[in-house]
Design an enzyme around this catalytic site. Structure first.
Site, PDB file in Angstrom:
ATOM      1  N   ASP A  57       0.791  -1.241   0.000  1.00 32.51           N
ATOM      2  CA  ASP A  57       0.000   0.000   0.000  1.00 32.51           C
ATOM      3  C   ASP A  57       0.821   1.289   0.000  1.00 32.51           C
ATOM      4  OD1 ASP A  57       0.814   0.256   2.734  1.00 32.51           O
ATOM      5  OD2 ASP A  57      -0.914  -0.904   3.392  1.00 32.51           O
ATOM      6  N   HIS A 116       6.682  -7.701  -1.375  1.00 26.90           N
ATOM      7  CA  HIS A 116       5.567  -8.152  -2.218  1.00 26.90           C
ATOM      8  C   HIS A 116       5.197  -7.118  -3.278  1.00 26.90           C
ATOM      9  CE1 HIS A 116       4.230 -11.180   1.118  1.00 26.90           C
ATOM     10  NE2 HIS A 116       5.313 -11.558   0.472  1.00 26.90           N
ATOM     11  N   CYS A 129       5.393  -2.316 -25.986  1.00 26.64           N
ATOM     12  CA  CYS A 129       5.517  -3.657 -26.573  1.00 26.64           C
ATOM     13  C   CYS A 129       4.181  -4.403 -26.659  1.00 26.64           C
ATOM     14  CB  CYS A 129       6.541  -4.489 -25.792  1.00 26.64           C
ATOM     15  SG  CYS A 129       5.912  -5.134 -24.237  1.00 26.64           S
ATOM     16  N   SER A 139       0.478 -12.168  10.585  1.00 26.65           N
ATOM     17  CA  SER A 139       0.168 -13.481  11.163  1.00 26.65           C
ATOM     18  C   SER A 139       1.351 -14.436  11.008  1.00 26.65           C
ATOM     19  CB  SER A 139      -1.071 -14.057  10.478  1.00 26.65           C
ATOM     20  OG  SER A 139      -0.839 -14.182   9.080  1.00 26.65           O
TER      21      SER A 139
HETATM   22  P1  NAD Z   1      -2.418 -11.385   7.509  1.00 23.12           P
HETATM   23  O1  NAD Z   1      -3.744 -10.923   7.039  1.00 23.12           O
HETATM   24  O2  NAD Z   1      -2.048 -12.817   7.357  1.00 23.12           O
HETATM   25  O3  NAD Z   1      -2.227 -11.050   9.068  1.00 23.12           O
HETATM   26  C1  NAD Z   1      -2.486  -9.789   9.601  1.00 23.12           C
HETATM   27  C2  NAD Z   1      -2.338  -9.903  11.117  1.00 23.12           C
HETATM   28  O4  NAD Z   1      -2.483  -8.594  11.649  1.00 23.12           O
HETATM   29  C3  NAD Z   1      -3.407 -10.783  11.771  1.00 23.12           C
HETATM   30  O5  NAD Z   1      -2.760 -11.722  12.610  1.00 23.12           O
HETATM   31  C4  NAD Z   1      -4.260  -9.793  12.583  1.00 23.12           C
HETATM   32  O6  NAD Z   1      -4.655 -10.338  13.824  1.00 23.12           O
HETATM   33  C5  NAD Z   1      -3.286  -8.641  12.813  1.00 23.12           C
HETATM   34  N1  NAD Z   1      -3.902  -7.318  12.935  1.00 23.12           N
HETATM   35  C6  NAD Z   1      -5.004  -6.842  12.285  1.00 23.12           C
HETATM   36  N2  NAD Z   1      -5.221  -5.557  12.625  1.00 23.12           N
HETATM   37  C7  NAD Z   1      -4.239  -5.223  13.519  1.00 23.12           C
HETATM   38  C8  NAD Z   1      -3.915  -4.023  14.229  1.00 23.12           C
HETATM   39  N3  NAD Z   1      -4.646  -2.905  14.107  1.00 23.12           N
HETATM   40  N4  NAD Z   1      -2.824  -4.038  15.043  1.00 23.12           N
HETATM   41  C9  NAD Z   1      -2.086  -5.155  15.190  1.00 23.12           C
HETATM   42  N5  NAD Z   1      -2.347  -6.314  14.548  1.00 23.12           N
HETATM   43  C10 NAD Z   1      -3.399  -6.340  13.715  1.00 23.12           C
HETATM   44  O7  NAD Z   1      -1.365 -10.430   6.825  1.00 23.12           O
HETATM   45  P2  NAD Z   1       0.176 -10.639   6.475  1.00 23.12           P
HETATM   46  O8  NAD Z   1       0.860 -11.404   7.535  1.00 23.12           O
HETATM   47  O9  NAD Z   1       0.663  -9.308   6.079  1.00 23.12           O
HETATM   48  O10 NAD Z   1       0.158 -11.580   5.183  1.00 23.12           O
HETATM   49  C11 NAD Z   1      -0.779 -11.501   4.205  1.00 23.12           C
HETATM   50  C12 NAD Z   1      -0.362 -11.000   2.850  1.00 23.12           C
HETATM   51  O11 NAD Z   1      -1.311 -10.026   2.569  1.00 23.12           O
HETATM   52  C13 NAD Z   1       0.910 -10.285   2.704  1.00 23.12           C
HETATM   53  O12 NAD Z   1       1.578 -10.980   1.733  1.00 23.12           O
HETATM   54  C14 NAD Z   1       0.584  -8.881   2.159  1.00 23.12           C
HETATM   55  O13 NAD Z   1       1.294  -8.693   0.950  1.00 23.12           O
HETATM   56  C15 NAD Z   1      -0.832  -8.957   1.796  1.00 23.12           C
HETATM   57  N6  NAD Z   1      -1.744  -7.845   2.133  1.00 23.12           N
HETATM   58  C16 NAD Z   1      -1.321  -6.560   2.121  1.00 23.12           C
HETATM   59  C17 NAD Z   1      -2.197  -5.535   2.443  1.00 23.12           C
HETATM   60  C18 NAD Z   1      -1.701  -4.118   2.409  1.00 23.12           C
HETATM   61  O14 NAD Z   1      -0.843  -3.767   1.609  1.00 23.12           O
HETATM   62  N7  NAD Z   1      -2.197  -3.249   3.307  1.00 23.12           N
HETATM   63  C19 NAD Z   1      -3.513  -5.816   2.809  1.00 23.12           C
HETATM   64  C20 NAD Z   1      -3.930  -7.163   2.804  1.00 23.12           C
HETATM   65  C21 NAD Z   1      -3.017  -8.162   2.472  1.00 23.12           C
HETATM   66 ZN    ZN Z   2       6.164  -3.716 -22.439  1.00 23.25          ZN
END
Ligand code: NAD
Ligand code: ZN
Length: 254
Positions: free
Chosen positions: A104, A121, A157, A196
């Site tokens: 993001d 990512h 391209c 997570s």
């Molecule tokens: P995940 O969804 O697996 O885990 C998120 C964790 O954050 C959960 O365990 C949840 O309990 C915790 N959480 C939620 N809100 C919280 C808060 N306010 N404070 C503290 N903890 C909080 O996400 P991940 O481990 O990042 O892996 C998932 C994949 O999702 C990643 O590869 C990422 O690229 C992608 N993703 C990115 C975005 C983004 O860019 N904002 C959004 C969704 C998913």
């Molecule tokens: Zn191209």
């Protein structure tokens, strides 16, 4: 919890080299849903519909992927207190790298230096040609999609364009990943915020840090798979806890 906040602040104040790993949980308070929480994206979409292989081979997947990207609320999201707390720690000279699983761009918007943020990512702020790698600002290509183009193609391209994010089944960016591993191995304090810790290889970084002698702290709303490796565990909302930690770091440094 108060003890844990103070404990983390002490370790930050004493750290020689601090690395953060952030995940979707740091951005939920900016209105971007995580993947695996109760309102997570995977309760609404099926991950298997959005693999890189399907994007390459199926027109309907490309159309669906671009519609989803167009409608992603994260385009207008703003950083929250947790992103700002990390940027503030950098101002205090405390942050070596922020490795993020997020796409993001909110760390940079909050004031973290782009040169210190490692996006393993990729980023939704850019769009890339899958054939020649030419990059375009996402806003420019989204204009075309909003005007009715189903699947935008490269001006140079003709290749398919896709957001510069890593889809399931797409290779990880090797340089960013190598930089993240090096940062994990050289730091003496590694702090996870809002992940997570189930997505690999990101989830391996805290283990690499601990094996290289670093202390590990985890700040997450719920348990993670690596809690047993951590010296400090803070369970709660990052936007409330991190600013409290940074306030104590300031006290300790003054
Ligand atoms: P995940 O969804 O697996 O885990 C998120 C964790 O954050 C959960 O365990 C949840 O309990 C915790 N959480 C939620 N809100 C919280 C808060 N306010 N404070 C503290 N903890 C909080 O996400 P991940 O481990 O990042 O892996 C998932 C994949 O999702 C990643 O590869 C990422 O690229 C992608 N993703 C990115 C975005 C983004 O860019 N904002 C959004 C969704 C998913
Ligand atoms: Zn191209």
């Amino acid at each position: 919890m108060v003890d844990q906040v103070a404990g983390l602040a002490e370790r930050i104040a004493a750290a020689r080299d601090l690395v953060f790993l952030t995940g979707a949980g740091i951005s939920t308070e900016s209105g971007i849903p995580d993947f695996r929480g109760p309102d997570g994206t995977w309760t609404k979409f099926n991950a298997e519909d959005f693999t890189f292989q399907k994007f390459l081979t199926r027109h309907d997947t490309r159309v669906m992927t671009w519609q989803r990207f167009r409608d992603n609320p994260a385009h207008d999201a703003q950083p929250n207190a947790a992103h700002r707390a990390i940027a503030e720690l950098e101002q205090l000279g405390k942050v070596d790298r922020v490795v993020t699983q997020n796409i993001d761009g909110l760390h940079q918007l909050a004031g973290s230096s782009a040169s210190r943020v490692i996006e393993i990512h990729g980023t939704m702020r850019w769009v890339a040609c899958l054939d020649c790698n030419k990059r375009y600002p996402a806003a420019e290509i989204l204009e075309r999609v909003r005007a009715g183009m189903e699947v935008p193609q490269c001006d140079d391209c003709g290749g398919w364009l896709k957001s510069a994010t890593i889809s399931f089944g797409q290779p990880m960016p090797a340089a960013a990943m190598a930089e993240a591993v090096a940062a994990a191995q050289r730091c003496d304090l590694f702090i996870v915020v809002g992940s997570s810790l189930v997505v690999y290889p990101a989830a391996d970084l805290p283990v690499q840090a601990v094996r290289s002698g670093a202390r590990l702290a985890i700040l997450n709303a719920t348990d993670t798979t690596l809690d047993r490796y951590a010296e400090v565990i803070l369970n709660g909302q990052a936007g409330a806890i991190l600013p409290a930690v940074v306030a104590k770091v300031r006290e300790a440094l003054s």
